[in-house]
Scaffold this active site. Structure first.
Site, PDB file in Angstrom:
ATOM      1  N   HIS A 171     -15.228  -4.025  -0.781  1.00  0.00           N
ATOM      2  CA  HIS A 171     -14.920  -3.427  -1.986  1.00  0.00           C
ATOM      3  C   HIS A 171     -16.312  -3.076  -2.761  1.00  0.00           C
ATOM      4  O   HIS A 171     -16.339  -2.499  -3.596  1.00  0.00           O
ATOM      5  CB  HIS A 171     -14.253  -4.506  -2.987  1.00  0.00           C
ATOM      6  CG  HIS A 171     -13.804  -3.689  -4.214  1.00  0.00           C
ATOM      7  ND1 HIS A 171     -14.376  -3.937  -5.413  1.00  0.00           N
ATOM      8  CD2 HIS A 171     -12.775  -2.836  -4.663  1.00  0.00           C
ATOM      9  CE1 HIS A 171     -13.939  -3.286  -6.361  1.00  0.00           C
ATOM     10  NE2 HIS A 171     -12.651  -2.675  -5.827  1.00  0.00           N
ATOM     11  N   ARG A 202      -4.333   1.182 -13.426  1.00  0.00           N
ATOM     12  CA  ARG A 202      -2.930   1.483 -12.988  1.00  0.00           C
ATOM     13  C   ARG A 202      -2.347   0.030 -12.256  1.00  0.00           C
ATOM     14  O   ARG A 202      -2.863  -0.715 -11.384  1.00  0.00           O
ATOM     15  CB  ARG A 202      -3.069   2.645 -11.731  1.00  0.00           C
ATOM     16  CG  ARG A 202      -1.713   3.011 -11.236  1.00  0.00           C
ATOM     17  CD  ARG A 202      -1.610   3.989 -10.080  1.00  0.00           C
ATOM     18  NE  ARG A 202      -2.143   5.290 -10.748  1.00  0.00           N
ATOM     19  CZ  ARG A 202      -3.020   6.166 -10.078  1.00  0.00           C
ATOM     20  NH1 ARG A 202      -3.459   5.795  -8.940  1.00  0.00           N
ATOM     21  NH2 ARG A 202      -3.148   7.203 -10.792  1.00  0.00           N
ATOM     22  N   ARG A 260     -14.514   2.132   3.727  1.00  0.00           N
ATOM     23  CA  ARG A 260     -13.377   1.212   3.901  1.00  0.00           C
ATOM     24  C   ARG A 260     -12.059   2.190   4.183  1.00  0.00           C
ATOM     25  O   ARG A 260     -11.404   2.094   5.031  1.00  0.00           O
ATOM     26  CB  ARG A 260     -13.152   0.157   2.979  1.00  0.00           C
ATOM     27  CG  ARG A 260     -11.957  -0.578   3.288  1.00  0.00           C
ATOM     28  CD  ARG A 260     -11.502  -1.412   2.313  1.00  0.00           C
ATOM     29  NE  ARG A 260     -10.702  -0.323   1.135  1.00  0.00           N
ATOM     30  CZ  ARG A 260     -10.714  -0.585  -0.133  1.00  0.00           C
ATOM     31  NH1 ARG A 260     -11.940  -1.516  -0.555  1.00  0.00           N
ATOM     32  NH2 ARG A 260     -10.054   0.226  -0.818  1.00  0.00           N
ATOM     33  N   ASN A 263       0.899  -1.233  -0.036  1.00  0.00           N
ATOM     34  CA  ASN A 263       0.000  -0.127   0.036  1.00  0.00           C
ATOM     35  C   ASN A 263       0.827   1.138  -0.031  1.00  0.00           C
ATOM     36  O   ASN A 263       0.508   2.297  -0.773  1.00  0.00           O
ATOM     37  CB  ASN A 263      -0.982   0.110   1.134  1.00  0.00           C
ATOM     38  CG  ASN A 263      -2.131  -1.009   1.142  1.00  0.00           C
ATOM     39  OD1 ASN A 263      -2.384  -1.544  -0.106  1.00  0.00           O
ATOM     40  ND2 ASN A 263      -2.702  -1.286   2.171  1.00  0.00           N
ATOM     41  N   ARG A 312      -9.711  -5.206 -14.563  1.00  0.00           N
ATOM     42  CA  ARG A 312      -8.560  -5.925 -14.362  1.00  0.00           C
ATOM     43  C   ARG A 312      -9.241  -7.372 -14.289  1.00  0.00           C
ATOM     44  O   ARG A 312     -10.267  -7.691 -13.894  1.00  0.00           O
ATOM     45  CB  ARG A 312      -8.395  -5.527 -12.839  1.00  0.00           C
ATOM     46  CG  ARG A 312      -7.869  -4.024 -12.692  1.00  0.00           C
ATOM     47  CD  ARG A 312      -7.432  -3.921 -11.241  1.00  0.00           C
ATOM     48  NE  ARG A 312      -7.369  -2.582 -10.804  1.00  0.00           N
ATOM     49  CZ  ARG A 312      -6.292  -1.892 -11.128  1.00  0.00           C
ATOM     50  NH1 ARG A 312      -5.346  -2.367 -11.481  1.00  0.00           N
ATOM     51  NH2 ARG A 312      -6.306  -0.445 -10.424  1.00  0.00           N
ATOM     52  N   HIS A 355     -14.637   2.416 -16.092  1.00  0.00           N
ATOM     53  CA  HIS A 355     -14.486   1.672 -14.911  1.00  0.00           C
ATOM     54  C   HIS A 355     -15.787   0.688 -14.489  1.00  0.00           C
ATOM     55  O   HIS A 355     -15.673   0.041 -13.409  1.00  0.00           O
ATOM     56  CB  HIS A 355     -14.192   2.677 -13.640  1.00  0.00           C
ATOM     57  CG  HIS A 355     -13.876   1.977 -12.291  1.00  0.00           C
ATOM     58  ND1 HIS A 355     -14.600   2.312 -11.060  1.00  0.00           N
ATOM     59  CD2 HIS A 355     -12.679   1.356 -12.112  1.00  0.00           C
ATOM     60  CE1 HIS A 355     -14.034   1.587 -10.077  1.00  0.00           C
ATOM     61  NE2 HIS A 355     -12.909   0.979 -10.617  1.00  0.00           N
ATOM     62  N   TYR A 374     -11.934 -10.034  -2.100  1.00  0.00           N
ATOM     63  CA  TYR A 374     -12.691  -8.909  -2.001  1.00  0.00           C
ATOM     64  C   TYR A 374     -14.203  -9.305  -1.834  1.00  0.00           C
ATOM     65  O   TYR A 374     -14.745 -10.233  -2.392  1.00  0.00           O
ATOM     66  CB  TYR A 374     -12.684  -7.986  -3.417  1.00  0.00           C
ATOM     67  CG  TYR A 374     -11.268  -7.592  -3.957  1.00  0.00           C
ATOM     68  CD1 TYR A 374     -10.296  -8.056  -3.005  1.00  0.00           C
ATOM     69  CD2 TYR A 374     -11.125  -6.587  -4.674  1.00  0.00           C
ATOM     70  CE1 TYR A 374      -8.876  -7.448  -3.411  1.00  0.00           C
ATOM     71  CE2 TYR A 374      -9.725  -6.252  -5.169  1.00  0.00           C
ATOM     72  CZ  TYR A 374      -8.729  -6.566  -4.452  1.00  0.00           C
ATOM     73  OH  TYR A 374      -7.636  -6.119  -4.840  1.00  0.00           O
TER      74      TYR A 374
END
Length: 697
Positions: free
Chosen positions: A598, A411, A570, A51, A381, A441, A474
């Site tokens: 998530h 990213r 979160r 992170n 992703r 997205h 997730y």
């Protein structure tokens, strides 16, 4: 606006980046928690490092760019780039110090379990002999010593790679003369930790870090020189891509070019091993022109290797969480034809408690069904060996119209997505890279099928990526539906992304950047009006992040109107809850536990006629204004009840929940007197705790 007013206004908000640092503190708390299984604590310790790597290479890099450009304007939390950078550093240095204190505690606990990280000097003669052989046979041939002097300039140092800084004295030279300097990259192609041969009669698992083995044999790389010191260091560079979409004839090629440039990004952070030779430190500081973001680490640099270790050790299942047995959604489990089920009812799934196989099967069935005419899908992703990619390719090869919107700018997944885009094109899929200036997205799949009674659209909308690996880690929501309005909106959305279409009047969806933010504002204002009229009014929103100032202001106004607002956020949250006259009706809860929370779920009381939505978007400026995002209503009342149950579970958590305080810090929620502990993620593993039976028909 008067200066005092500006100051008062700034006091209404928490800074986004400082809020993120606090989130990483909550992750570290999971590594500290003695109730967390030991190897799971190891994983959380690794996550703190990964992170921080991304935070430094993107967010802190941006702050440093502002400072370099002389930008002095305050953000909406009242901080200039210089003051923000100082606060980030102060809190981050403290975080890293605590991380390594926890690391040392965990090492001691691992040793009690027979898992040891040892020093070379503590090995016996037989072990040293075998490791020496490993060095000479495997490690030495890969190493490249790189001297730095007048004829050999400082070599390129790759971002987030581990290096050794070596200070040397030439044999016969005066020790008072300036020493020689070289660097050696610790090869990432080799395992970071080496399994040490077992001692006779021992059942212990011993490991030696690769850099320690290299350090022990550093003299083999510099014959004729005496090593004075060997110190590990690691550089983090600016990793944000600057894409010239307008000027790029081929976006794929432009991104590939920018990926190559990433390795030369401006230095942002320098990590060095505590006790580094002063001469080595000065050389590094001078070369990287960095003096204000240096971390002296009391331990091995880059603890991300801990993640692989925790997952690879055999015979230690008692130090891990028990495996989760994801159940196949009951509504689809016995179905011979998923499309026949979806003609009759909507189906809601919640991962990882329910298996992602349901999504995979939906797309695979569509790929193989001769009645399916077209499949359209967004990919942000995907996993390394995704069965979805294979299914889409198979569908295209069979003659179906297959359109895939691949987001190349996800990213740190750019290279993988480029590879998948090429593979899909080779199979005959229409691959689209989205709209200029906007990341795609949204998570949606549209299947157009010829049914007996005509063409019908079947849709899957999700809050998370189409990634079978992360779906095990997730928490995310997915909705399967053949609802007419949702299907028509899905077609319109793909037409806007892939072609030239005038803005659509959405029947069901909220779509960013077109109208999602205004739709949300309208719903928040409606709750405020209802509260003012004495009608039932409440908002519950589950998000990853909340940082858009306009959204926060709307929530403040609703709170002041008497709306009860419960936010489950979160990560980053820039809203200050519980401030008298501003947000006394707002609570903010953060849950950090075994799975990464998530899902995005939005609930609006609507005077007793509740509305519930799932979405791909957080309430951040980038999501609401610079990305193609999707918010989808859940029409079936029983499915809405299931989502409300999930929200209630989260709000009732008194084991892994933290409450945000007005000062930006978080406090643990504990069971009250006579109250039983409730851990929402563990409770949700029993799907019956939240899932209601959907209506037939």
């Amino acid at each position: 606006m008067k200066e005092t007013t500006i100051r008062e206004s700034a006091n209404h908000y928490l800074n986004r980046d400082l809020s993120w640092v606090e989130f990483n503190w909550r992750v570290l708390e999971e590594a500290q928690d003695v109730e967390t299984p030991l190897l799971e604590r190891v994983k959380f310790l690794s996550i703190v490092s990964s992170n921080l790597d991304e935070f430094m290479s993107v967010r802190v890099a941006g702050v440093k760019d502002q400072i370099k450009a002389g930008y002095t304007k305050k953000d909406f939390s009242g901080l200039t780039p210089v003051s923000l950078f100082k606060r980030i550093m102060k809190r981050s240095v403290k975080l890293v110090g605590e991380q390594y204190r926890v690391y040392r505690d965990i090492l001691r606990l691992l040793a009690r379990e027979g898992i040891l990280f040892t020093d070379y000097d503590d090995l016996n003669a037989s072990q040293k002999k075998q490791l020496d052989q490993y060095y000479h046979d495997i490690v030495f041939p890969v190493l490249t010593p790189m001297a730095v002097d007048q004829s050999r300039p400082f070599p390129l140092v790759h971002s987030q790679s581990l290096y050794l800084a070596v200070v040397l004295l030439k044999e016969g030279d005066d020790p008072e003369e300036e020493p020689y300097f070289a660097i050696v990259q610790v090869p990432s192609i080799l395992p970071r930790y080496i399994a040490v041969p077992t001692r006779v009669g021992s059942k212990k698992h011993e490991f030696l870090l690769l850099e320690q083995l290299i350090e022990r044999h550093i003299h083999t790389l510099f014959s004729g020189y005496l090593p004075l010191s060997v110190s590990a260091f690691r550089l983090t560079r600016n990793a944000d891509l600057t894409i010239n979409e307008e000027g790029a004839e081929d976006l794929l090629e432009e991104i590939e070019t920018q990926l190559r440039k990433r390795r030369w990004g401006a230095p942002v952070r320098l990590e060095v091993r505590k006790g580094i030779h002063p001469y080595a430190l000065e050389r590094l500081k001078d070369e990287f022109e960095i003096a204000d973001n240096i971390f002296e680490i009391d331990g091995p640099l880059d603890l991300t290797y801990f993640m692989k270790l925790a997952g690879s050790l055999d015979g230690f299942d008692h130090l891990r969480y028990e495996p989760v047995e994801s159940v196949y959604p009951a509504e689809l489990a016995d179905a011979d034809d998923v499309f026949e089920v979806l003609k009759q009812r909507d189906v809601l799934v919640c991962h990882p408690y329910e298996s992602f196989d349901a999504v995979t099967d939906f797309i695979c069935d569509a790929a193989d069904d001769p009645q399916v005419l077209a499949i359209k899908m967004t990919l942000y992703r995907v996993s390394g060996n995704s069965p979805l990619i294979q299914a889409l390719g198979r569908a295209a090869e069979s003659g179906k119209q297959v359109t895939v919107v691949v987001e190349l700018r996800a990213r740190f997944d750019e290279e993988r997505n480029i590879a998948w885009a090429r593979k899909l094109e080779q199979a005959g899929c229409h691959v689209v890279y989205g709209l200029v200036g906007l990341k795609t997205h949204a998570k949606i799949t549209l299947v157009v099928r010829r049914d007996k009674d005509g063409l019908r659209r079947y849709v899957h909308v999700g809050t998370g990526n189409y990634n079978d690996n992360t779906a095990k880690l997730y928490t995310d929501i997915g909705l399967f539906t053949s609802h007419k309005e949702i299907g028509e909106d899905a077609s319109a959305l793909f037409n806007e992304v892939t072609g030239y279409s005038a803005p659509h009047h959405w029947q069901a969806f909220g779509v960013a950047p077109a109208d999602m933010m205004e739709q949300l504002f309208g719903k928040i204002r409606r709750e405020a009006d209802n509260a003012a009229q004495g009608k039932p009014a409440r908002i519950v929103a589950k998000l990853n992040s909340l940082s858009n100032q306009q959204m926060i202001d709307e929530l403040y106004k609703a709170s002041q109107a008497g709306v009860k607002i419960d936010l489950i956020v979160r990560g980053v949250c820039c809203l200050k809850p519980g401030v008298a006259g501003l947000s006394e009706n707002v609570t903010v809860t953060s849950i950090v536990d075994r799975f990464l929370e998530h899902s995005r779920i939005f609930y609006f009381e609507n005077a007793g006629d509740a509305e519930v939505y799932i979405a791909s978007a957080d309430w951040m400026t980038r999501n609401l204004t610079r990305r193609v995002e999707l918010m989808c209503p859940v029409f079936d009342p029983e499915l809405r009840r299931s989502l409300i149950n999930i929200l209630q579970l989260n709000l009732s958590d008194n084991v892994k929940a933290r409450r945000l305080l007005p000062n930006g810090l978080y406090e643990r929620v504990r069971p009250g007197e006579g109250e039983k502990p409730l851990r929402s993620q563990f409770e949700a593993m029993d799907v019956r705790s939240w899932k209601t039976t959907a209506r037939e028909g």
